[in-house]
Scaffold this active site. Structure first.
Site, PDB file in Angstrom:
ATOM      1  N   ASP A 125       7.754   0.071  -0.099  1.00  0.00           N
ATOM      2  CA  ASP A 125       6.714  -0.902  -0.439  1.00  0.00           C
ATOM      3  C   ASP A 125       6.687  -1.129  -1.944  1.00  0.00           C
ATOM      4  O   ASP A 125       6.432  -0.189  -2.713  1.00  0.00           O
ATOM      5  CB  ASP A 125       5.365  -0.339   0.047  1.00  0.00           C
ATOM      6  CG  ASP A 125       4.191  -1.275  -0.198  1.00  0.00           C
ATOM      7  OD1 ASP A 125       4.395  -2.408  -0.672  1.00  0.00           O
ATOM      8  OD2 ASP A 125       3.055  -0.848   0.102  1.00  0.00           O
ATOM      9  N   HIS A 132      -2.599   0.374   4.761  1.00  0.00           N
ATOM     10  CA  HIS A 132      -2.133   1.238   3.668  1.00  0.00           C
ATOM     11  C   HIS A 132      -3.342   1.588   2.816  1.00  0.00           C
ATOM     12  O   HIS A 132      -3.828   0.759   2.049  1.00  0.00           O
ATOM     13  CB  HIS A 132      -1.054   0.473   2.871  1.00  0.00           C
ATOM     14  CG  HIS A 132      -0.565   1.201   1.665  1.00  0.00           C
ATOM     15  ND1 HIS A 132       0.204   0.581   0.696  1.00  0.00           N
ATOM     16  CD2 HIS A 132      -0.711   2.493   1.257  1.00  0.00           C
ATOM     17  CE1 HIS A 132       0.508   1.461  -0.247  1.00  0.00           C
ATOM     18  NE2 HIS A 132      -0.037   2.615   0.061  1.00  0.00           N
ATOM     19  N   HIS A 160       0.848  -5.927   6.880  1.00  0.00           N
ATOM     20  CA  HIS A 160       0.489  -4.800   6.019  1.00  0.00           C
ATOM     21  C   HIS A 160      -0.813  -5.116   5.278  1.00  0.00           C
ATOM     22  O   HIS A 160      -0.930  -6.162   4.623  1.00  0.00           O
ATOM     23  CB  HIS A 160       1.655  -4.595   5.049  1.00  0.00           C
ATOM     24  CG  HIS A 160       1.559  -3.414   4.162  1.00  0.00           C
ATOM     25  ND1 HIS A 160       1.930  -2.139   4.551  1.00  0.00           N
ATOM     26  CD2 HIS A 160       1.158  -3.311   2.875  1.00  0.00           C
ATOM     27  CE1 HIS A 160       1.772  -1.308   3.530  1.00  0.00           C
ATOM     28  NE2 HIS A 160       1.295  -1.989   2.495  1.00  0.00           N
ATOM     29  N   ASP A 207      -3.374  -3.881   2.469  1.00  0.00           N
ATOM     30  CA  ASP A 207      -3.500  -2.995   1.310  1.00  0.00           C
ATOM     31  C   ASP A 207      -4.967  -2.779   0.966  1.00  0.00           C
ATOM     32  O   ASP A 207      -5.634  -3.680   0.447  1.00  0.00           O
ATOM     33  CB  ASP A 207      -2.767  -3.611   0.113  1.00  0.00           C
ATOM     34  CG  ASP A 207      -1.262  -3.466   0.239  1.00  0.00           C
ATOM     35  OD1 ASP A 207      -0.793  -2.335   0.441  1.00  0.00           O
ATOM     36  OD2 ASP A 207      -0.564  -4.492   0.153  1.00  0.00           O
ATOM     37  N   SER A 243       2.876  -8.138   3.416  1.00  0.00           N
ATOM     38  CA  SER A 243       1.606  -7.651   2.870  1.00  0.00           C
ATOM     39  C   SER A 243       0.716  -8.833   2.521  1.00  0.00           C
ATOM     40  O   SER A 243       1.078  -9.655   1.665  1.00  0.00           O
ATOM     41  CB  SER A 243       1.853  -6.825   1.610  1.00  0.00           C
ATOM     42  OG  SER A 243       0.634  -6.714   0.900  1.00  0.00           O
ATOM     43  N   MET A 290      -7.577  -1.056  -1.251  1.00  0.00           N
ATOM     44  CA  MET A 290      -7.699  -0.407  -2.572  1.00  0.00           C
ATOM     45  C   MET A 290      -9.178  -0.263  -2.918  1.00  0.00           C
ATOM     46  O   MET A 290      -9.954  -1.197  -2.702  1.00  0.00           O
ATOM     47  CB  MET A 290      -7.021  -1.272  -3.643  1.00  0.00           C
ATOM     48  CG  MET A 290      -5.570  -1.587  -3.345  1.00  0.00           C
ATOM     49  SD  MET A 290      -4.825  -2.484  -4.724  1.00  0.00           S
ATOM     50  CE  MET A 290      -3.267  -2.984  -3.985  1.00  0.00           C
ATOM     51  N   MET A 321       6.656   4.563  -2.138  1.00  0.00           N
ATOM     52  CA  MET A 321       6.218   3.480  -3.026  1.00  0.00           C
ATOM     53  C   MET A 321       7.323   3.201  -4.045  1.00  0.00           C
ATOM     54  O   MET A 321       7.761   4.090  -4.773  1.00  0.00           O
ATOM     55  CB  MET A 321       4.929   3.855  -3.761  1.00  0.00           C
ATOM     56  CG  MET A 321       3.667   3.839  -2.914  1.00  0.00           C
ATOM     57  SD  MET A 321       3.363   2.308  -2.022  1.00  0.00           S
ATOM     58  CE  MET A 321       3.214   1.119  -3.348  1.00  0.00           C
ATOM     59  N   MET A 366      -5.155   2.982  -0.103  1.00  0.00           N
ATOM     60  CA  MET A 366      -5.050   3.450  -1.489  1.00  0.00           C
ATOM     61  C   MET A 366      -6.464   3.757  -1.939  1.00  0.00           C
ATOM     62  O   MET A 366      -7.088   3.016  -2.712  1.00  0.00           O
ATOM     63  CB  MET A 366      -4.386   2.372  -2.361  1.00  0.00           C
ATOM     64  CG  MET A 366      -2.886   2.291  -2.127  1.00  0.00           C
ATOM     65  SD  MET A 366      -2.186   0.744  -2.718  1.00  0.00           S
ATOM     66  CE  MET A 366      -2.470  -0.297  -1.296  1.00  0.00           C
TER      67      MET A 366
END
Ligand code: DX5
Ligand code: ZN
Length: 217
Positions: free
Chosen positions: A176, A66, A33, A35, A8, A37, A138, A68
């Site tokens: 993760d 991913h 990965h 992330d 990540s 957000m 998660m 979020m």
């Protein structure tokens, strides 16, 4: 099963992303990965569509987004031409996950669904599990790197392995949060086939990155 590792980049040197990700060129069974957000679904804010687009143009490494975010549909719409290897949205961020998967089925190679630590695997219907390509368990509250691994994620992986067999489904089980050489054995034994790790890999000198990846195989 694929035995994948997904570093990540949340914990990488953000002012040198291009250099950071080059260390993973041509490594087999590896995704990067990403992330994403939005400061709403999770309190933290990272990077979004323009940065992902640039990363996609600069690398051949399979990219794993991913999401979020509160509105995954918007992001999935905007990123469908980017050539991502996988895109995962959160179960908790949508009212009709199956509808979302079906809408984007032709636009992505692989679509995943993620569950937060307090969401049980029983929230995922059989119909959904037959449709999805990946389930992300998660093992920390989403939002920040460097947190401690939560053991209740192990049972979820085991339940998902059983469900996958029962349904003859094909989804990968990704885990993760808080993953390191200290818990790799228990998470692999529990059935996780795709391990995301951020701080364990990136909080080292770059010459160590691949050793860290290999220690998670
Ligand atoms: C947390 C992110 C993770 C994070 C993991 O919300 O989804 O991908 O980068 O970081 P570590 O491996 O440091 O727990
Ligand atoms: Zn993540």
């Amino acid at each position: 099963m694929s035995n994948l590792v997904s570093p990540s980049i949340l914990s990488c040197d953000f002012l040198n992303i291009e250099t950071e990700i080059k260390h993973f060129n041509n490594v087999e069974n590896l995704w990067l990965h990403l992330d994403i957000m939005d400061g709403h679904f999770v309190p933290n804010l990272t990077f979004g569509i323009p940065i992902i687009e640039q990363i996609c143009k600069k690398t051949n490494i399979p990219l794993d987004a991913h999401l979020m975010v509160l509105n995954p549909e918007f992001h999935m719409e905007e990123m469908k031409e980017f050539g991502l290897e996988n895109i995962t949205f959160h179960f908790e961020a949508t009212n009709d996950p199956l509808k979302l998967i079906k809408k984007f089925r032709g636009s992505y190679k692989s679509i995943g669904i993620s569950i937060k630590p307090n969401t049980p695997t029983s929230s995922l219907s059989d119909e959904l599990l037959k449709e999805v390509d990946l389930v992300l368990v998660m093992s920390v509250e989403p939002g920040f790197g460097g947190q401690s691994f939560m053991e209740n994620s192990l049972e979820k992986c085991q339940l998902l392995v059983e469900k996958r067999q029962e349904l003859s489904a094909h989804f990968q089980i990704q885990i993760d949060g808080g993953i390191s050489d200290k818990n790799v054995k228990i998470v692999r034994d529990a059935g996780a086939d795709n391990l995301v790790a951020g701080s364990y890999i990136f909080k080292n000198s770059p010459s160590e990155y691949l050793n860290k990846v290999n220690s998670l195989r």
